[in-house]
Write an enzyme that holds these catalytic residues in place. Structure first.
Site, PDB file in Angstrom:
ATOM      1  N   TYR A  32       0.825  -1.203   0.000  1.00 25.54           N
ATOM      2  CA  TYR A  32       0.000   0.000   0.000  1.00 25.54           C
ATOM      3  C   TYR A  32       0.862   1.257   0.000  1.00 25.54           C
ATOM      4  CZ  TYR A  32       0.997   0.970   4.955  1.00 25.54           C
ATOM      5  OH  TYR A  32       1.614   1.280   6.137  1.00 25.54           O
ATOM      6  N   GLU A 180      12.992   2.669  13.496  1.00 22.95           N
ATOM      7  CA  GLU A 180      11.973   3.669  13.154  1.00 22.95           C
ATOM      8  C   GLU A 180      10.885   3.618  14.208  1.00 22.95           C
ATOM      9  OE1 GLU A 180      10.859   2.575   9.176  1.00 22.95           O
ATOM     10  OE2 GLU A 180      10.164   0.587   9.745  1.00 22.95           O
TER      11      GLU A 180
END
Length: 290
Positions: A32, A180
């Protein structure tokens, strides 16, 4: 009632249907992208589509839409939903097959889905910027975080863990190395220098991450992509999280300890001002080259 795009059709969201045999539903066998639009203009659209095509290639899904095809869908979605400030969601799955099997069936037709939702302003320069709090969590995701797959259960669990601890997000670490956040890249500032984890299989190549690096260099800051350790974050003057929808979020506390005295830092103010200026130009139909 929202209008969505599904496999070449424009449908009301309540009418859009995906097969129970779709591999995106059964296996999260899909990728996506999320792309913001300001005043009807998509931001860093080409860069997002390039990353989507890289993700498709990495999961051996042969479908490739060029930028013009995706842009036609994206712009029509804005018009059909009467939106100017929006978040575009694109998803491509390997398709549906009537037998649940881990191997890739041959001859499948990919499922292509797109929708837009209203994107509220992230930052209003008439107000004081609001920082967020973060905690560190050991990264439990798979080893190919560079692919933007819809398999996000681990991300959801890590975010929920952060929320239950009273924080807004989690910064993920692997054996002491910062990678992250749950849906964002990580930056830190130390003595006027910007540092961010180097790209590898454990880190998504964020489009906003890349853009912030470009902005910082234009403003004369030194930027280093390097290995960041937990110990480095603790000593940071500033910490930021960056993503397309959340833009540049300053982190004011880490593990319930204040960062930079608990105040939004000088470097963030300068980088964010440049970011907002470019958005303002987009609002007025300008397309700055950067």
């Amino acid at each position: 009632m929202a209008i969505v795009y599904l496999n070449g059709e424009w449908l009301e969201d309540s009418e859009a249907k995906v097969s129970v045999y779709d591999r995106g539903f059964l296996f999260a066998d899909s990728v996506y992208e999320v792309i913001p639009a300001y005043a009807g203009n998509y931001f860093r659209f080409s860069e997002h589509i390039e990353r989507l095509n890289r993700s498709l290639q990495q999961i051996k899904l042969g479908l490739v839409f060029d930028k013009k095809e995706w842009l036609a869908i994206a712009e029509r979605l804005l018009a059909k939903n009467d939106l100017r400030q929006a978040s575009l969601y694109l998803q491509v799955t390997r398709g549906a097959y009537p037998i649940r099997s881990h191997e890739f069936p041959k001859g499948l037709t990919p499922t292509v889905f797109a929708m837009v939702s209203e994107l509220p302003p992230v930052y209003d320069d008439s107000l004081e910027p609001i920082g967020i709090s973060a905690v560190t969590c050991e990264d439990i995701r798979w080893d190919r975080c560079d692919i933007k797959t819809t398999s996000l259960l681990a991300n959801c669990l890590l975010l929920q863990k952060a929320l239950e601890s009273g924080a807004d997000d989690a910064i993920l670490v692997r054996q002491g190395r910062v990678v992250e956040a749950t849906a964002s890249n990580v930056f830190m500032v130390k003595s006027g220098e910007l540092l961010t984890p180097s790209l590898n299989d454990e880190v998504l190549a964020g489009v906003t991450r890349e853009f912030v690096i470009l902005l910082a260099k234009q403003l004369g800051y030194r930027v280093r992509q390097t290995e960041l350790l937990m110990a480095d974050l603790v000593e940071a003057d500033e910490i930021w999280l960056t993503s397309s929808n959340k833009e540049i979020r300053p982190v004011l506390s880490l593990n319930h300890v204040k960062i930079g005295g608990g105040k939004v830092g000088k470097v963030w103010h300068e980088i964010n001002a440049a970011y907002q200026k470019l958005k303002f130009e987009l609002y007025h139909g300008q397309f700055p080259e950067i």
